[in-house]
Design a protein around this motif. Structure first.
Motif, mmCIF file in Angstrom:
data_model
loop_
_atom_site.group_PDB
_atom_site.id
_atom_site.type_symbol
_atom_site.label_atom_id
_atom_site.label_comp_id
_atom_site.label_asym_id
_atom_site.label_seq_id
_atom_site.Cartn_x
_atom_site.Cartn_y
_atom_site.Cartn_z
ATOM 1 N N GLY A 15 0.650 -1.249 -0.164
ATOM 2 C CA GLY A 15 0.046 0.005 -0.011
ATOM 3 C C GLY A 15 0.978 1.120 -0.022
ATOM 4 O O GLY A 15 0.316 2.562 -0.224
ATOM 5 N N GLY A 16 1.909 1.232 0.269
ATOM 6 C CA GLY A 16 2.897 2.566 0.095
ATOM 7 C C GLY A 16 3.501 2.986 -1.057
ATOM 8 O O GLY A 16 3.057 2.120 -1.965
ATOM 9 N N SER A 17 4.235 3.938 -1.080
ATOM 10 C CA SER A 17 4.720 4.040 -2.207
ATOM 11 C C SER A 17 6.351 4.356 -2.469
ATOM 12 O O SER A 17 7.011 4.563 -1.377
ATOM 13 C CB SER A 17 4.361 5.674 -2.695
ATOM 14 N N LEU A 18 7.090 4.183 -3.525
ATOM 15 C CA LEU A 18 8.311 4.460 -3.902
ATOM 16 C C LEU A 18 8.600 5.347 -5.039
ATOM 17 O O LEU A 18 7.626 5.236 -6.094
ATOM 18 C CB LEU A 18 9.065 3.203 -3.861
ATOM 19 N N ARG A 19 9.681 5.999 -5.221
ATOM 20 C CA ARG A 19 9.849 6.593 -6.544
ATOM 21 C C ARG A 19 11.219 6.233 -7.154
ATOM 22 O O ARG A 19 12.324 6.484 -6.263
ATOM 23 C CB ARG A 19 9.718 8.411 -6.421
ATOM 24 N N GLN A 65 -0.675 -0.756 -14.387
ATOM 25 C CA GLN A 65 -1.880 0.267 -14.895
ATOM 26 C C GLN A 65 -2.407 0.884 -13.716
ATOM 27 O O GLN A 65 -2.990 0.323 -12.965
ATOM 28 C CB GLN A 65 -2.620 -0.254 -15.981
ATOM 29 N N ARG A 66 -2.535 2.328 -13.737
ATOM 30 C CA ARG A 66 -3.162 3.092 -12.761
ATOM 31 C C ARG A 66 -2.649 2.946 -11.437
ATOM 32 O O ARG A 66 -2.925 3.717 -10.350
ATOM 33 C CB ARG A 66 -4.657 2.644 -12.723
ATOM 34 N N ARG A 67 -1.291 2.320 -11.059
ATOM 35 C CA ARG A 67 -0.728 2.507 -9.695
ATOM 36 C C ARG A 67 0.579 2.873 -9.910
ATOM 37 O O ARG A 67 1.329 3.767 -9.148
ATOM 38 C CB ARG A 67 -0.526 1.097 -9.329
ATOM 39 N N ASN A 85 0.662 2.379 -4.214
ATOM 40 C CA ASN A 85 -0.189 1.177 -3.816
ATOM 41 C C ASN A 85 0.405 -0.017 -4.117
ATOM 42 O O ASN A 85 0.168 -0.928 -4.911
ATOM 43 C CB ASN A 85 -1.402 1.275 -4.747
ATOM 44 N N LEU A 86 1.713 -0.138 -3.592
ATOM 45 C CA LEU A 86 2.484 -1.206 -3.929
ATOM 46 C C LEU A 86 1.979 -2.538 -3.387
ATOM 47 O O LEU A 86 1.397 -2.367 -2.232
ATOM 48 C CB LEU A 86 3.945 -0.934 -3.691
#
Length: 122
Positions: A15-19, A65-67, A85-86
């Motif tokens: 549910g987390g994010s990374l860049r 797609q979309r995440r 939304n990992l």
């Protein structure tokens, strides 16, 4: 000479994010298409996303797609992958790629970074 260097991987909860970031230190990919592939343990390398040299064409794998969002930097020798939304199934080594031809096939890309690990815990 093209030299791709990735950064931004790490460990994140579901549910987390990374860049992820990728820069060509050789500063020669301004007119190249760039993208991302990933490879999980025991699996083949798979396409994630790609963006054309001018940012006008973008393609994503259905699974992201979309995440995930791919973008080029203003300097054009950089590419980013915003991952939101990992999911645990996103766990893999992520590779930055560059090429003068548009493709979603790994075999068509001439230039690869060393890879950065992304681990998503459940």
């Amino acid at each position: 000479q093209v030299h791709l260097v990735e950064s931004g991987g790490g460990l994140v909860q579901a549910g987390g994010s990374l860049r992820l970031s990728c820069a060509d230190t050789g500063r020669t990919v301004n007119n190249y298409n760039m993208g991302w592939f990933r490879q999980a343990p025991g699996k083949e390398r798979e396409f994630v996303a790609a963006v054309s040299w001018n940012g006008g064409l973008i393609n994503y794998a259905d699974s992201v797609q979309r995440r995930f969002t791919i973008s080029r930097g203003n300097a054009k020798n950089t590419v980013y992958l915003q991952m939101d939304n990992l999911k645990p199934e996103d766990t893999a080594v992520y590779f930055c790629v560059a090429n003068d031809r548009w493709s979603i096939m790994a075999s068509r890309y001439d230039y690869w970074g060393q890879g950065t690990q992304v681990t998503v815990s459940s």
